[in-house]
Design an enzyme around this catalytic site. Structure first.
Site, PDB file in Angstrom:
ATOM      1  N   TYR A  77       7.571 -10.230 -17.740  1.00 39.51           N
ATOM      2  CA  TYR A  77       6.914  -9.058 -17.139  1.00 39.51           C
ATOM      3  C   TYR A  77       5.409  -9.115 -17.395  1.00 39.51           C
ATOM      4  CZ  TYR A  77       6.035  -4.344 -15.548  1.00 39.51           C
ATOM      5  OH  TYR A  77       5.560  -3.271 -14.841  1.00 39.51           O
ATOM      6  N   PHE A 129     -10.712  -6.760  11.053  1.00 36.33           N
ATOM      7  CA  PHE A 129      -9.326  -7.200  11.020  1.00 36.33           C
ATOM      8  C   PHE A 129      -8.487  -5.933  10.876  1.00 36.33           C
ATOM      9  CE2 PHE A 129      -5.310  -8.629   9.274  1.00 36.33           C
ATOM     10  CZ  PHE A 129      -4.960  -9.500  10.293  1.00 36.33           C
ATOM     11  N   THR A 130      -7.282  -5.949  11.481  1.00 38.88           N
ATOM     12  CA  THR A 130      -6.479  -4.729  11.594  1.00 38.88           C
ATOM     13  C   THR A 130      -6.275  -4.008  10.256  1.00 38.88           C
ATOM     14  OG1 THR A 130      -4.547  -6.169  11.428  1.00 38.88           O
ATOM     15  CG2 THR A 130      -5.262  -5.558  13.646  1.00 38.88           C
ATOM     16  N   ASP A 220     -13.475 -11.913   2.798  1.00 34.15           N
ATOM     17  CA  ASP A 220     -12.059 -12.005   3.132  1.00 34.15           C
ATOM     18  C   ASP A 220     -11.764 -13.507   3.135  1.00 34.15           C
ATOM     19  OD1 ASP A 220      -9.566 -12.284   4.279  1.00 34.15           O
ATOM     20  OD2 ASP A 220      -9.805 -10.575   5.619  1.00 34.15           O
ATOM     21  N   LYS A 263      -1.761 -17.483   4.247  1.00 25.87           N
ATOM     22  CA  LYS A 263      -2.415 -18.338   5.240  1.00 25.87           C
ATOM     23  C   LYS A 263      -2.856 -19.638   4.562  1.00 25.87           C
ATOM     24  CE  LYS A 263      -2.286 -14.201   7.381  1.00 25.87           C
ATOM     25  NZ  LYS A 263      -3.098 -13.064   7.088  1.00 25.87           N
ATOM     26  N   ARG A 387      -3.565  -9.988  20.890  1.00 28.19           N
ATOM     27  CA  ARG A 387      -4.736  -9.596  20.109  1.00 28.19           C
ATOM     28  C   ARG A 387      -5.741  -9.032  21.095  1.00 28.19           C
ATOM     29  NH1 ARG A 387      -3.129  -8.017  15.589  1.00 28.19           N
ATOM     30  NH2 ARG A 387      -3.018  -9.432  13.845  1.00 28.19           N
ATOM     31  N   PHE A 454       0.358  -2.135  16.972  1.00 25.37           N
ATOM     32  CA  PHE A 454       0.835  -3.377  17.592  1.00 25.37           C
ATOM     33  C   PHE A 454       2.125  -3.887  16.970  1.00 25.37           C
ATOM     34  CE2 PHE A 454      -0.537  -6.176  14.148  1.00 25.37           C
ATOM     35  CZ  PHE A 454      -1.504  -5.406  13.524  1.00 25.37           C
TER      36      PHE A 454
HETATM   37  C1  LIG Z   1      -3.394 -11.689   7.307  1.00 27.60           C
HETATM   38  C2  LIG Z   1      -4.753 -11.213   7.075  1.00 27.60           C
HETATM   39  C3  LIG Z   1      -5.027 -10.127   6.222  1.00 27.60           C
HETATM   40  C4  LIG Z   1      -3.919  -9.293   5.594  1.00 27.60           C
HETATM   41  O1  LIG Z   1      -3.119 -10.007   4.771  1.00 27.60           O
HETATM   42  P1  LIG Z   1      -1.535  -9.739   4.583  1.00 27.60           P
HETATM   43  O2  LIG Z   1      -1.135 -10.782   3.608  1.00 27.60           O
HETATM   44  O3  LIG Z   1      -0.903  -9.878   5.925  1.00 27.60           O
HETATM   45  O4  LIG Z   1      -1.387  -8.366   4.047  1.00 27.60           O
HETATM   46  C5  LIG Z   1      -6.336  -9.808   5.978  1.00 27.60           C
HETATM   47  N1  LIG Z   1      -7.344 -10.456   6.569  1.00 27.60           N
HETATM   48  C6  LIG Z   1      -7.132 -11.471   7.426  1.00 27.60           C
HETATM   49  C7  LIG Z   1      -8.272 -12.169   8.053  1.00 27.60           C
HETATM   50  C8  LIG Z   1      -5.836 -11.874   7.719  1.00 27.60           C
HETATM   51  O5  LIG Z   1      -5.624 -12.869   8.595  1.00 27.60           O
END
Ligand SMILES: *Cc1c(COP(=O)(O)O)cnc(C)c1O
Length: 466
Positions: A77, A129-130, A220, A263, A387, A454
């Site tokens: 933990y 970004f969303t 980011d 990613k 998108r 979306f």
């Molecule tokens: C996917 C993504 C996020 C959010 O990350 P999650 O792991 O899906 O929560 C933030 N910024 C960018 C550019 C992304 O592609």
């Protein structure tokens, strides 16, 4: 890349050890499946999909070493060994002093937004970004787009469409005052712009501007390794440098980051927040225990951190990036050669189809990109993502659709998953749909969720008028 290999193509630096069988469907089955899914590819069942290009998020194939790492995971933990291994790798490649794991990228965005934004603040960024923008808004901030104009034009071949327009940034700062701009949100390989990088030259200029004004730069970092690859390729001063050293230089010019490890990092789940400031990190750890978990696991299992640490070692390898980006370009060039309107230059993680040019007869409030993604699925079982106007959502002040300049369908390539033959099938699919594009109608939205619509919105075809 060329130093270590004698071949000249982007061929993969790995071989296949295990395969996953795919389910093939008929056109009639797909027509029913997309109707049942409300014409939203997010609502399809994956068993009904042949080639899944919905996203590169969490869909990478892990290596044998990453799978072995799952067995090594320390599930304590507190104070897990896997955390300390991950911390060492993140410090090595990204260079930030403090690491806080989170369950995924948005967990990190939530914590960072709550810590740095006060109601009434403005958050400039190189395109939204969303999830990032939503967390900024939920913390009381307002996002302001300061990306260069070329980013909104799919036909511009600017090599660094992810660059920040410093004049736009300065205009905002002059207008609202630097005290109301806690940080700039700087994304590597800007997703919504088509996977487009910023240049080191631009980042250096941004860095001196922000230092002078006392504004932080929060990266980011989700696809920043891929951004580093483009800097090496396109910026003369970096031609001889390694992707690793460029990544480190980017991070050294910023104050912290949020990361979706789903990613670049080649894992199926995970994320992190990093910063250099001790006091900020103290506060981040404190928020983490409310929303994520203890600061040495942050919503992840020990084995997930282990897979991430190994994934990062593999992600910074030159031959990995060459194959990754090579495959995306293979698909993109095939489509461009067939006359399909795609976003240029071809980015790192996806090929973006310009739905406004593909379906010029469908007006934007009838969601052309959403309609086109549904058609690709019906044609060949290829799942893409919208998108455009659906993803952009509504302006919180006017309540109207945001109608963004870019109305795109994203064919996103999971890392290390599909073959060149799969890419050929995708290209055939798009070309077939292009040939019958005049018959394609728009959609109307029949269900609209309040946040990030979306993901769960539902649609119906507009009545056929011919
Ligand atoms: C996917 C993504 C996020 C959010 O990350 P999650 O792991 O899906 O929560 C933030 N910024 C960018 C550019 C992304 O592609």
């Amino acid at each position: 890349m060329t130093a270590k290999t004698s071949h000249r193509t982007w061929a993969e630096p790995y071989k296949i050890k295990m395969v996953e069988l795919l389910h093939m469907t008929t056109r009639v089955e797909r027509e029913k499946a997309i109707r049942d899914a409300g014409y939203n590819t997010f609502l399809l069942r994956s068993r009904d999909v042949y080639i899944d290009l919905l996203t590169d998020s969490g869909t990478s194939a892990m290596s044998d070493r990453q799978w072995a790492g799952l067995m090594r995971g320390d599930e304590a933990y507190a104070g897990s060994e896997s955390f300390y291994r991950l911390e060492e790798v993140v410090r090595q490649y990204y260079g930030y002093r403090h690491l806080l794991p989170t369950h995924q990228g948005r967990g990190a965005e939530h914590i960072m937004s709550q810590l740095l934004i006060k109601p009434g603040d403005f958050i400039p960024g190189n395109m939204y970004f969303t999830t990032t923008r939503l967390h900024q808004e939920l913390a009381g901030g307002k996002f302001v787009d300061v990306i260069i104009d070329e980013a909104h034009d799919t036909q511009s071949s600017h090599p660094f469409k992810g660059n920040v327009d410093l004049a736009k940034l300065d205009e905002l700062v002059q207008e609202v005052g630097a005290d109301c701009v806690p940080y700039i949100s700087l994304e590597g390989n800007v997703n919504m712009a088509g996977g487009q990088p910023f240049s080191m030259e631009n980042l250096k200029a941004l860095h001196s501007y922000c230092r002078e004004k006392g504004i932080l730069i929060m990266l980011d970092a989700t696809r920043t390794i891929e951004n580093a690859f483009f800097i090496r390729e396109r910026e003369a001063a970096y031609a001889g440098k390694s992707v690793k050293s460029i990544l480190r230089e980017i991070c050294d010019l910023t104050d912290g980051c949020t990361m979706s490890a789903k990613k670049d990092a080649l894992t199926n789940i995970g994320g992190f927040f990093c910063c250099n400031d001790d006091e900020l990190f103290q506060r981040a750890k404190n928020l983490a225990v409310i929303y994520e978990g203890l600061h040495t696991y942050g919503g992840l299992a020990g084995r997930d951190m282990e897979a991430m640490a190994q994934g990062l070692h593999e992600a910074v390898m030159e031959e990995h990036q060459a194959a990754r980006i090579g495959q995306v370009r293979y698909l993109g060039n095939k489509l461009a050669d067939a006359g399909i309107p795609i976003g240029l230059p071809i980015g790192s993680h996806a090929v973006f189809i310009d739905a406004k040019r593909f379906l010029p007869h469908v007006e934007q409030d009838s969601y052309p990109a959403q309609a086109l993604a549904a058609e690709f699925y019906v044609e060949s079982g290829v799942r893409a993502m919208e998108r455009g106007n659906v993803s952009a959502g509504r302006d919180p002040e006017t309540g109207n659709n945001r109608r963004p300049a870019l109305e795109l369908v994203r064919l996103t390539l999971p890392r290390r998953v599909y073959t060149q033959a799969h890419m050929d099938v995708v290209a055939e699919c798009v070309v077939n749909v292009f040939q019958r594009r005049k018959q394609i109608q728009g959609l109307k939205m029949t269900f609209e969720p309040e946040y990030l619509r979306f993901f769960q919105a539902r649609f119906e075809p507009l009545a056929k008028n011919n």
